[in-house]
Write an enzyme that holds these catalytic residues in place. Structure first.
Site, short mmCIF file in Angstrom:
data_model
loop_
_atom_site.label_atom_id
_atom_site.label_comp_id
_atom_site.label_asym_id
_atom_site.label_seq_id
_atom_site.Cartn_x
_atom_site.Cartn_y
_atom_site.Cartn_z
NE ARG A 201 28.86 49.58 3.67
CZ ARG A 201 28.36 49.93 2.49
NH1 ARG A 201 28.63 49.19 1.42
NH2 ARG A 201 27.60 51.00 2.36
CG HIS B 111 27.52 56.08 1.30
ND1 HIS B 111 28.36 57.14 1.57
CD2 HIS B 111 27.86 55.10 2.19
CE1 HIS B 111 29.17 56.81 2.56
NE2 HIS B 111 28.88 55.58 2.95
CG HIS C 14 33.45 52.07 9.12
ND1 HIS C 14 32.84 51.48 8.03
CD2 HIS C 14 32.73 53.19 9.38
CE1 HIS C 14 31.80 52.20 7.65
NE2 HIS C 14 31.72 53.24 8.46
CE1 TYR D 49 33.70 58.98 5.46
CE2 TYR D 49 31.89 58.89 3.90
CZ TYR D 49 32.66 58.29 4.88
OH TYR D 49 32.39 57.01 5.26
NE ARG E 111 32.25 52.51 4.06
CZ ARG E 111 31.70 52.34 2.85
NH1 ARG E 111 32.39 51.79 1.88
NH2 ARG E 111 30.45 52.71 2.62
CE LYS F 141 25.71 48.79 5.52
NZ LYS F 141 25.36 49.94 6.36
#
Length: 295
Positions: free
Chosen positions: A146, A267, A241, A276, A244, A170
């Protein structure tokens, strides 16, 4: 109610370690919900039942809120009622009965593998900013990280023995992201040629620096990626992004398994990574319709 909202904010900030953006969004949603409760003559949190929750979401919908916004607001409400029930501020948790409007997931714009290869000019010279920009593109594409993770990299983030970056994602979760030979070469050149020139009193331990010597900000990174994508004929206008997304899609097209891609991207849920696979299937369908005589 104001005290409950303030306590909820403190829990988000101090105990859950969520991003400042999420704190702002969730607290704004809950403030809107409590105002809706007041307008419906609610005098305490125990008046906040499933009917009030549904009425509040229904009003958001009539005001034109997007499905993704509706989904987030439902999540905010569930998070708040769960918190209030745990703290003894509500006798029940009505949020458990509240369903989320399903967010409509659109397929992200991605570069083809040929377009991605065109991002990387074989020779950018020794100009410090050009060398830095090349490193930005290499790391974003090589690691699928990210933009917030990129700007947060420090000099100590690179593990030369593992040939990988330690990335803080995150929820303050650290993960190890391998990078290939081109990205490692770009990093070595940046440290040798560019960073010493860009560095100043404000540099500290930051790996990637802005033109004023401080840690580079996300807006500058976005500008670099947009400019690089716009220089490629036929490429979508993507930002960090989008790189990514491209990295994840190309990994799956190359045979990587979904769990490995989930680990690489950081994730929490495999369901997030599965979009994806939809990109790859959509490409396959498009190719089939164009090329197969009986499509």
């Amino acid at each position: 109610m104001a005290a409950a909202l303030a306590a909820f904010r403190r829990e988000l900030e101090l105990e859950r370690s969520v991003s400042a953006h999420t704190v702002r969004a969730y607290c704004a949603d809950v403030a809107s919900l409590l105002e809706h409760l007041r307008r419906m003559s609610g005098s305490s949190l125990d008046d906040l039942d499933i009917a009030v929750l549904r009425s509040w979401l229904g009003k958001q919908r009539t005001l034109g809120a997007a499905r993704t916004t509706m989904s987030r607001r439902a999540a905010s409400a569930r998070s708040f009622t769960s918190f209030a029930h745990r703290r003894g501020l509500m006798s029940a948790d009505p949020g458990q009965k509240l369903a989320s409007p399903k967010a409509q997931r659109t397929l992200p714009g991605v570069l083809s593998q040929q377009q991605a290869s065109q991002l990387f000019d074989p020779d950018v010279g020794d100009e410090p900013v050009a060398v830095r920009d090349r490193l930005i593109l290499e790391i974003l594409y090589a690691g699928g990280i990210r933009v917030s993770e990129l700007v947060g990299l420090d000099l100590s983030s690179y593990d030369a023995e593992r040939q990988a970056l330690r990335v803080l994602g995150k929820g303050n979760k650290e993960r190890v992201v391998p990078i290939g030979a081109p990205a490692r070469e770009a990093l070595a050149r940046y440290l040798d040629v560019a960073r010493p020139t860009l560095a100043g009193a404000r540099s500290g331990t930051a790996l990637i620096l802005g033109v004023r010597g401080g840690r580079i900000d996300q807006r500058e990174v976005r500008r670099v990626v947009h400019a690089a994508a716009q220089a490629i004929q036929g490429a979508p206008d993507i930002g960090p992004h989008g790189l990514r997304h491209s990295a994840a899609t190309h990994l799956l097209e190359g045979g990587a398994d979904l769990r490995s891609v989930q680990e690489l991207l950081g994730h929490a849920s495999l369901a997030t990574t599965q979009i994806y696979t939809h990109v790859s299937v959509e490409r396959l369908r498009s190719t089939f319709q164009q090329a197969h005589p009986r499509a």
